[in-house]
Design an enzyme around this catalytic site. Structure first.
Site, mmCIF file in Angstrom:
data_model
loop_
_atom_site.group_PDB
_atom_site.id
_atom_site.type_symbol
_atom_site.label_atom_id
_atom_site.label_comp_id
_atom_site.label_asym_id
_atom_site.label_seq_id
_atom_site.Cartn_x
_atom_site.Cartn_y
_atom_site.Cartn_z
ATOM 1 N N SER A 32 0.839 -1.209 0.000
ATOM 2 C CA SER A 32 0.000 0.000 0.000
ATOM 3 C C SER A 32 0.876 1.261 0.000
ATOM 4 O O SER A 32 0.484 2.285 -0.562
ATOM 5 C CB SER A 32 -0.978 -0.002 1.179
ATOM 6 O OG SER A 32 -0.306 0.147 2.397
ATOM 7 N N VAL A 110 16.413 -8.000 6.768
ATOM 8 C CA VAL A 110 17.434 -7.051 7.217
ATOM 9 C C VAL A 110 18.588 -7.103 6.222
ATOM 10 O O VAL A 110 19.093 -8.182 5.900
ATOM 11 C CB VAL A 110 17.924 -7.421 8.637
ATOM 12 C CG1 VAL A 110 19.056 -6.492 9.066
ATOM 13 C CG2 VAL A 110 16.768 -7.348 9.617
ATOM 14 N N HIS A 127 8.894 2.849 9.072
ATOM 15 C CA HIS A 127 8.622 1.995 10.245
ATOM 16 C C HIS A 127 7.373 2.489 10.969
ATOM 17 O O HIS A 127 7.227 3.699 11.183
ATOM 18 C CB HIS A 127 9.833 2.020 11.192
ATOM 19 C CG HIS A 127 9.683 1.096 12.348
ATOM 20 N ND1 HIS A 127 9.849 -0.261 12.236
ATOM 21 C CD2 HIS A 127 9.331 1.326 13.636
ATOM 22 C CE1 HIS A 127 9.626 -0.835 13.412
ATOM 23 N NE2 HIS A 127 9.305 0.119 14.279
ATOM 24 N N ASP A 163 16.340 -0.634 12.619
ATOM 25 C CA ASP A 163 15.531 0.579 12.819
ATOM 26 C C ASP A 163 16.243 1.623 13.673
ATOM 27 O O ASP A 163 15.616 2.311 14.499
ATOM 28 C CB ASP A 163 14.164 0.222 13.450
ATOM 29 C CG ASP A 163 13.385 -0.777 12.604
ATOM 30 O OD1 ASP A 163 13.456 -0.684 11.366
ATOM 31 O OD2 ASP A 163 12.724 -1.656 13.180
ATOM 32 N N GLU A 192 1.412 7.031 6.979
ATOM 33 C CA GLU A 192 2.519 6.546 6.138
ATOM 34 C C GLU A 192 2.327 6.942 4.680
ATOM 35 O O GLU A 192 3.271 7.396 4.022
ATOM 36 C CB GLU A 192 2.627 5.021 6.234
ATOM 37 C CG GLU A 192 3.053 4.535 7.588
ATOM 38 C CD GLU A 192 3.229 3.029 7.653
ATOM 39 O OE1 GLU A 192 4.052 2.577 8.446
ATOM 40 O OE2 GLU A 192 2.536 2.301 6.917
HETATM 41 C C1 GRF Z 1 4.045 -0.515 6.866
HETATM 42 O O1 GRF Z 1 3.240 -0.361 7.986
HETATM 43 C C2 GRF Z 1 5.471 -0.163 7.173
HETATM 44 O O2 GRF Z 1 5.592 0.770 8.188
HETATM 45 C C3 GRF Z 1 6.037 -1.481 7.663
HETATM 46 O O3 GRF Z 1 5.386 -2.448 6.884
HETATM 47 C C4 GRF Z 1 4.117 -1.972 6.468
HETATM 48 C C5 GRF Z 1 4.023 -2.172 4.977
HETATM 49 O O4 GRF Z 1 2.724 -2.013 4.510
HETATM 50 N N1 GRF Z 1 7.468 -1.477 7.575
HETATM 51 P P1 GRF Z 1 2.418 -2.055 2.943
HETATM 52 O O5 GRF Z 1 2.979 -3.341 2.389
HETATM 53 O O6 GRF Z 1 3.050 -0.855 2.326
HETATM 54 O O7 GRF Z 1 0.933 -2.010 2.856
#
Ligand code: GRF
Length: 212
Positions: A32, A110, A127, A163, A192
């Site tokens: 997403s 990682v 994150h 992180d 995000e």
């Molecule tokens: C997000 O919440 C990001 O912070 C974490 O993984 C998730 C990925 O979501 N690292 P998507 O695949 O972009 O929907």
């Protein structure tokens, strides 16, 4: 270091070869955030282009999203292969597409120091917590369990730790006492989706500005 200073540091390591910053996205899951990057890239103000997408997960929706948009994409499976070989495959694909900045958008592996050295100061990660709180897996749950009143998301430069790299930008939201994991996850994802494209675009702008 301030956010601007970190963006300047990243930009110093990039010499854009075309009129758009070439971005490679690594995503393990639904993608997403990749979609948010793609959607923003359709806008006039966008200074980057998603040049390729890699997923390590067979059937990842991120690969479908890339395909729908005609973006170069590849499954690079980490299973049954030694890490250096896995990472070499990632690097080869990124180089094939002349990637200048790598964005980890839900990439659940990682990366080693030797990979990071090949893209020195040019790998950023998203994150779902207000780092340095709740590093690693299950960050949203950890914030709920800790009884935090606020959480959010962080975009940071990737270093050798988990992180731990310098924080570029954060967005925060409240945690309500009646929240369940799904509700809170949705709230964080909205943050995000707004934050990540802006950060990538700011990095692109800084890398072009320095050549003016
Ligand atoms: C997000 O919440 C990001 O912070 C974490 O993984 C998730 C990925 O979501 N690292 P998507 O695949 O972009 O929907």
């Amino acid at each position: 270091m301030s956010s601007d200073a970190i963006i300047e540091t990243i930009a110093r390591h990039i010499t854009p070869a075309t009129n758009k910053l070439q971005v490679g996205v690594l995503a393990s899951g639904s993608g997403s955030n990749l979609q948010a990057l793609i959607d923003f890239s359709d806008g006039d103000e966008c200074l980057y282009e998603i040049s390729c997408v890699i997923s390590n997960t067979p059937g990842s929706r991120a690969l479908d999203r890339a395909q729908q948009k005609g973006i170069g994409h590849r499954l690079v499976d980490h299973r049954n292969v030694a890490k250096p070989i896995f990472e070499n495959r990632l690097l080869n694909f990124l180089q094939e597409y002349n990637v200048e900045l790598v964005v980890l958008a839900g990439f659940m592996r990682v990366l080693s120091v030797s990979f990071l050295n090949r893209f020195h100061n040019r790998v950023i990660n998203l994150h779902p917590s207000l780092l340095p709180e709740h590093r690693g897996l299950d960050a949203i749950n950890k914030a709920m369990k800790a009884g935090d009143e606020h959480t959010g998301c962080t975009v940071h430069l990737v270093d050798a730790g988990l992180d731990t790299g310098p924080i570029i930008a954060q967005s925060s939201c409240p945690i309500f006492h009646h929240d369940d994991l799904e509700q809170l996850t949705k709230r964080i994802q909205q943050l995000e989706h707004a934050l990540l494209p802006i950060v990538v675009n700011n990095i692109a702008r800084a890398s072009f500005d320095k050549h003016r």
